[in-house]
Design a protein around this motif. Structure first.
Motif, PDB file in Angstrom:
ATOM      1  N   GLU A  89      76.638  43.821  54.383  1.00  0.00           N
ATOM      2  CA  GLU A  89      75.884  42.722  53.766  1.00  0.00           C
ATOM      3  C   GLU A  89      76.584  41.386  54.000  1.00  0.00           C
ATOM      4  O   GLU A  89      75.926  40.369  54.260  1.00  0.00           O
ATOM      5  N   ALA A  90      77.895  41.359  53.910  1.00  0.00           N
ATOM      6  CA  ALA A  90      78.632  40.128  54.181  1.00  0.00           C
ATOM      7  C   ALA A  90      78.437  39.704  55.635  1.00  0.00           C
ATOM      8  O   ALA A  90      78.274  38.508  55.934  1.00  0.00           O
ATOM      9  N   LEU A  91      78.432  40.661  56.546  1.00  0.00           N
ATOM     10  CA  LEU A  91      78.210  40.355  57.959  1.00  0.00           C
ATOM     11  C   LEU A  91      76.810  39.811  58.193  1.00  0.00           C
ATOM     12  O   LEU A  91      76.626  38.859  58.964  1.00  0.00           O
ATOM     13  N   ARG A  92      75.840  40.389  57.525  1.00  0.00           N
ATOM     14  CA  ARG A  92      74.462  39.901  57.682  1.00  0.00           C
ATOM     15  C   ARG A  92      74.333  38.457  57.184  1.00  0.00           C
ATOM     16  O   ARG A  92      73.677  37.631  57.810  1.00  0.00           O
ATOM     17  N   ARG A  93      74.998  38.150  56.074  1.00  0.00           N
ATOM     18  CA  ARG A  93      74.938  36.785  55.547  1.00  0.00           C
ATOM     19  C   ARG A  93      75.602  35.799  56.515  1.00  0.00           C
ATOM     20  O   ARG A  93      75.082  34.697  56.741  1.00  0.00           O
ATOM     21  N   LEU A  94      76.733  36.191  57.086  1.00  0.00           N
ATOM     22  CA  LEU A  94      77.394  35.322  58.064  1.00  0.00           C
ATOM     23  C   LEU A  94      76.513  35.093  59.289  1.00  0.00           C
ATOM     24  O   LEU A  94      76.405  33.966  59.794  1.00  0.00           O
ATOM     25  N   SER A  95      75.897  36.158  59.774  1.00  0.00           N
ATOM     26  CA  SER A  95      75.021  36.052  60.938  1.00  0.00           C
ATOM     27  C   SER A  95      73.852  35.103  60.656  1.00  0.00           C
ATOM     28  O   SER A  95      73.533  34.225  61.466  1.00  0.00           O
ATOM     29  N   ASP A  96      73.235  35.257  59.493  1.00  0.00           N
ATOM     30  CA  ASP A  96      72.097  34.399  59.129  1.00  0.00           C
ATOM     31  C   ASP A  96      72.529  32.955  58.933  1.00  0.00           C
ATOM     32  O   ASP A  96      71.854  32.016  59.387  1.00  0.00           O
ATOM     33  N   PHE A  97      73.651  32.750  58.261  1.00  0.00           N
ATOM     34  CA  PHE A  97      74.099  31.385  57.940  1.00  0.00           C
ATOM     35  C   PHE A  97      74.421  30.608  59.210  1.00  0.00           C
ATOM     36  O   PHE A  97      74.068  29.428  59.343  1.00  0.00           O
ATOM     37  N   HIS A  98      75.096  31.260  60.170  1.00  0.00           N
ATOM     38  CA  HIS A  98      75.516  30.558  61.386  1.00  0.00           C
ATOM     39  C   HIS A  98      74.491  30.665  62.515  1.00  0.00           C
ATOM     40  O   HIS A  98      74.646  29.998  63.554  1.00  0.00           O
ATOM     41  N   GLY A  99      73.451  31.483  62.330  1.00  0.00           N
ATOM     42  CA  GLY A  99      72.472  31.663  63.386  1.00  0.00           C
ATOM     43  C   GLY A  99      73.044  32.363  64.607  1.00  0.00           C
ATOM     44  O   GLY A  99      72.631  32.087  65.745  1.00  0.00           O
ATOM     45  N   VAL A 100      73.988  33.271  64.378  1.00  0.00           N
ATOM     46  CA  VAL A 100      74.666  33.983  65.470  1.00  0.00           C
ATOM     47  C   VAL A 100      74.376  35.474  65.321  1.00  0.00           C
ATOM     48  O   VAL A 100      74.833  36.101  64.364  1.00  0.00           O
ATOM     49  N   PRO A 101      73.618  36.061  66.224  1.00  0.00           N
ATOM     50  CA  PRO A 101      73.300  37.488  66.105  1.00  0.00           C
ATOM     51  C   PRO A 101      74.510  38.384  66.344  1.00  0.00           C
ATOM     52  O   PRO A 101      75.438  38.015  67.081  1.00  0.00           O
ATOM     53  N   ILE A 102      74.497  39.532  65.714  1.00  0.00           N
ATOM     54  CA  ILE A 102      75.523  40.554  65.942  1.00  0.00           C
ATOM     55  C   ILE A 102      74.989  41.484  67.019  1.00  0.00           C
ATOM     56  O   ILE A 102      73.995  42.183  66.812  1.00  0.00           O
ATOM     57  N   LEU A 103      75.616  41.481  68.172  1.00  0.00           N
ATOM     58  CA  LEU A 103      75.122  42.225  69.325  1.00  0.00           C
ATOM     59  C   LEU A 103      75.753  43.605  69.447  1.00  0.00           C
ATOM     60  O   LEU A 103      75.177  44.490  70.073  1.00  0.00           O
ATOM     61  N   ALA A 104      76.944  43.779  68.869  1.00  0.00           N
ATOM     62  CA  ALA A 104      77.638  45.061  68.983  1.00  0.00           C
ATOM     63  C   ALA A 104      78.573  45.246  67.794  1.00  0.00           C
ATOM     64  O   ALA A 104      79.022  44.274  67.177  1.00  0.00           O
ATOM     65  N   VAL A 105      78.851  46.508  67.506  1.00  0.00           N
ATOM     66  CA  VAL A 105      79.805  46.881  66.465  1.00  0.00           C
ATOM     67  C   VAL A 105      80.863  47.750  67.122  1.00  0.00           C
ATOM     68  O   VAL A 105      80.538  48.748  67.765  1.00  0.00           O
ATOM     69  N   HIS A 106      82.118  47.355  66.962  1.00  0.00           N
ATOM     70  CA  HIS A 106      83.224  48.153  67.490  1.00  0.00           C
ATOM     71  C   HIS A 106      83.706  49.042  66.360  1.00  0.00           C
ATOM     72  O   HIS A 106      84.244  48.567  65.361  1.00  0.00           O
ATOM     73  N   ALA A 107      83.532  50.344  66.510  1.00  0.00           N
ATOM     74  CA  ALA A 107      83.936  51.288  65.469  1.00  0.00           C
ATOM     75  C   ALA A 107      85.444  51.192  65.235  1.00  0.00           C
ATOM     76  O   ALA A 107      86.204  50.853  66.147  1.00  0.00           O
ATOM     77  N   PRO A 108      85.912  51.507  64.016  1.00  0.00           N
ATOM     78  CA  PRO A 108      87.340  51.394  63.694  1.00  0.00           C
ATOM     79  C   PRO A 108      88.155  52.547  64.276  1.00  0.00           C
ATOM     80  O   PRO A 108      88.463  53.527  63.594  1.00  0.00           O
ATOM     81  N   CYS A 109      88.515  52.402  65.559  1.00  0.00           N
ATOM     82  CA  CYS A 109      89.194  53.469  66.310  1.00  0.00           C
ATOM     83  C   CYS A 109      90.679  53.205  66.535  1.00  0.00           C
ATOM     84  O   CYS A 109      91.350  54.024  67.170  1.00  0.00           O
ATOM     85  N   LEU A 110      91.179  52.063  66.087  1.00  0.00           N
ATOM     86  CA  LEU A 110      92.556  51.696  66.383  1.00  0.00           C
ATOM     87  C   LEU A 110      93.532  52.417  65.464  1.00  0.00           C
ATOM     88  O   LEU A 110      93.161  52.930  64.403  1.00  0.00           O
ATOM     89  N   LEU A 111      94.803  52.407  65.863  1.00  0.00           N
ATOM     90  CA  LEU A 111      95.818  53.005  64.997  1.00  0.00           C
ATOM     91  C   LEU A 111      95.838  52.345  63.624  1.00  0.00           C
ATOM     92  O   LEU A 111      95.998  53.015  62.601  1.00  0.00           O
ATOM     93  N   ILE A 112      95.662  51.012  63.588  1.00  0.00           N
ATOM     94  CA  ILE A 112      95.731  50.302  62.309  1.00  0.00           C
ATOM     95  C   ILE A 112      94.475  50.483  61.460  1.00  0.00           C
ATOM     96  O   ILE A 112      94.446  50.034  60.321  1.00  0.00           O
ATOM     97  N   THR A 113      93.441  51.124  62.018  1.00  0.00           N
ATOM     98  CA  THR A 113      92.201  51.304  61.251  1.00  0.00           C
ATOM     99  C   THR A 113      91.926  52.777  60.952  1.00  0.00           C
ATOM    100  O   THR A 113      90.777  53.157  60.709  1.00  0.00           O
ATOM    101  N   GLN A 114      92.968  53.605  60.957  1.00  0.00           N
ATOM    102  CA  GLN A 114      92.764  55.037  60.762  1.00  0.00           C
ATOM    103  C   GLN A 114      92.182  55.357  59.381  1.00  0.00           C
ATOM    104  O   GLN A 114      91.585  56.421  59.195  1.00  0.00           O
TER     105      GLN A 114
END
Length: 296
Positions: A54-79
């Motif tokens: 929901e926070a991402l959707r609000r940012l996208s709408d506010f700035h008029g910048v579409p979200i084209l891709a989502v990078h899944a949390p695959c890194l060591l720091i995002t385990q």
């Protein structure tokens, strides 16, 4: 002398939210809007905003910048981000992409110690891809190196072209670290190449994510080759700006990367010089840097 026609690029150029680190995910939307990027790729990581649809959707709408891709949390720091279960992470990434209107989920091959996940990964990604219109684009990685030692950290393989996936992501910083023949990898991926992380590298053991044109990778040639064949996926600027001395310097780097990428996606077809010394390609790289500085 005839005038060469310039292609109208079909690919959109997005900014990875990882490119603004240590600034926030929210800052990435603001910068992408200000510099004129076509959208963003959200790197889901330790920033709580990156995990909040929901926070991402609000940012996208506010700035008029579409979200084209989502990078899944695959890194060591995002385990532990979203879950400790890797399949749950992919399910949540798919749901986020569907909700946000993103066409692609970027996913890394499993770590070798994720044995069950690694064993099921190829079949599982196909199964998930069959359940949605969202692309699961598996990204090329690299061997881990320390001095003269090499550790194979990913399974089934750090090179996804050795397995059967519906879609691939190619990352040109990773090809540099792996010391791949980048153009050969692009050819192996063929029509299944659906997503590009544009960056550069020198061949160091470190994953450098340099601004394109500042390393040894054939960034211009890759972009021009994709444009020539009508590539209509997304090209995502994923560069490291952590060493920028100021916000202005960071934006200058990101403006340069955007200008370089658009320049070579729109460039008329031309074969690179046989000796690899630059020629027209080198001139275009310099032009890309000048365009970036002016825009910043």
């Amino acid at each position: 002398m005839g005038i060469e026609s310039v292609r109208v690029p079909q690919a959109k150029v997005a900014l990875s939210t990882a490119s603004v680190y240590p600034e926030s995910t929210a800052a990435a939307f603001e910068i992408a809007a200000r510099l004129g990027y076509d959208g963003v790729e959200v790197m889901v990581w330790t920033d709580p905003v990156s995990q909040d649809v929901e926070a991402l959707r609000r940012l996208s709408d506010f700035h008029g910048v579409p979200i084209l891709a989502v990078h899944a949390p695959c890194l060591l720091i995002t385990q532990r981000v979203w879950s400790t279960d890797p399949w749950t992470k992919l399910v949540r990434a798919r749901a986020a992409a569907e909700t946000l209107g993103a066409s692609t989920v970027v996913v890394h091959p499993p770590f070798r110690w994720q044995r069950t996940y690694a064993r099921e990964f190829e079949r599982g990604v196909w199964r998930m891809a069959d359940e949605t219109d969202v692309r699961f684009a598996v990204e090329n990685m690299y061997p881990w190196r320390y001095r003269d030692r090499e550790m194979l950290a990913y399974a089934p393989d750090w090179d996804p072209t050795r397995n059967d996936y519906r879609h691939f992501t190619i990352d040109l910083s990773h090809t540099a670290t792996a010391r791949n023949d980048t153009l050969a990898m692009v050819d192996r991926m063929g029509d299944r190449l659906g997503h590009v992380h544009i960056a550069d590298g020198s061949g160091s053991a470190k994953d450098e994510h340099l601004v394109p044109g500042r390393g040894a990778q054939p960034c211009a040639e890759v972009l021009e080759r994709l444009a020539a064949r009508g590539f209509d996926g997304h090209v995502v600027v994923e560069v490291n700006t952590r060493r920028a001395m100021s916000a202005a310097e960071r934006e200058e780097d990101l403006a340069e990367a955007l200008a370089y990428t658009r320049l070579h996606l729109a460039a008329p077809g031309a074969a690179p010089p046989a000796d690899g010394t630059g020629g027209e390609q080198g001139g275009r790289r310099a032009a890309g840097r000048r365009m970036g500085r002016r825009k910043a």
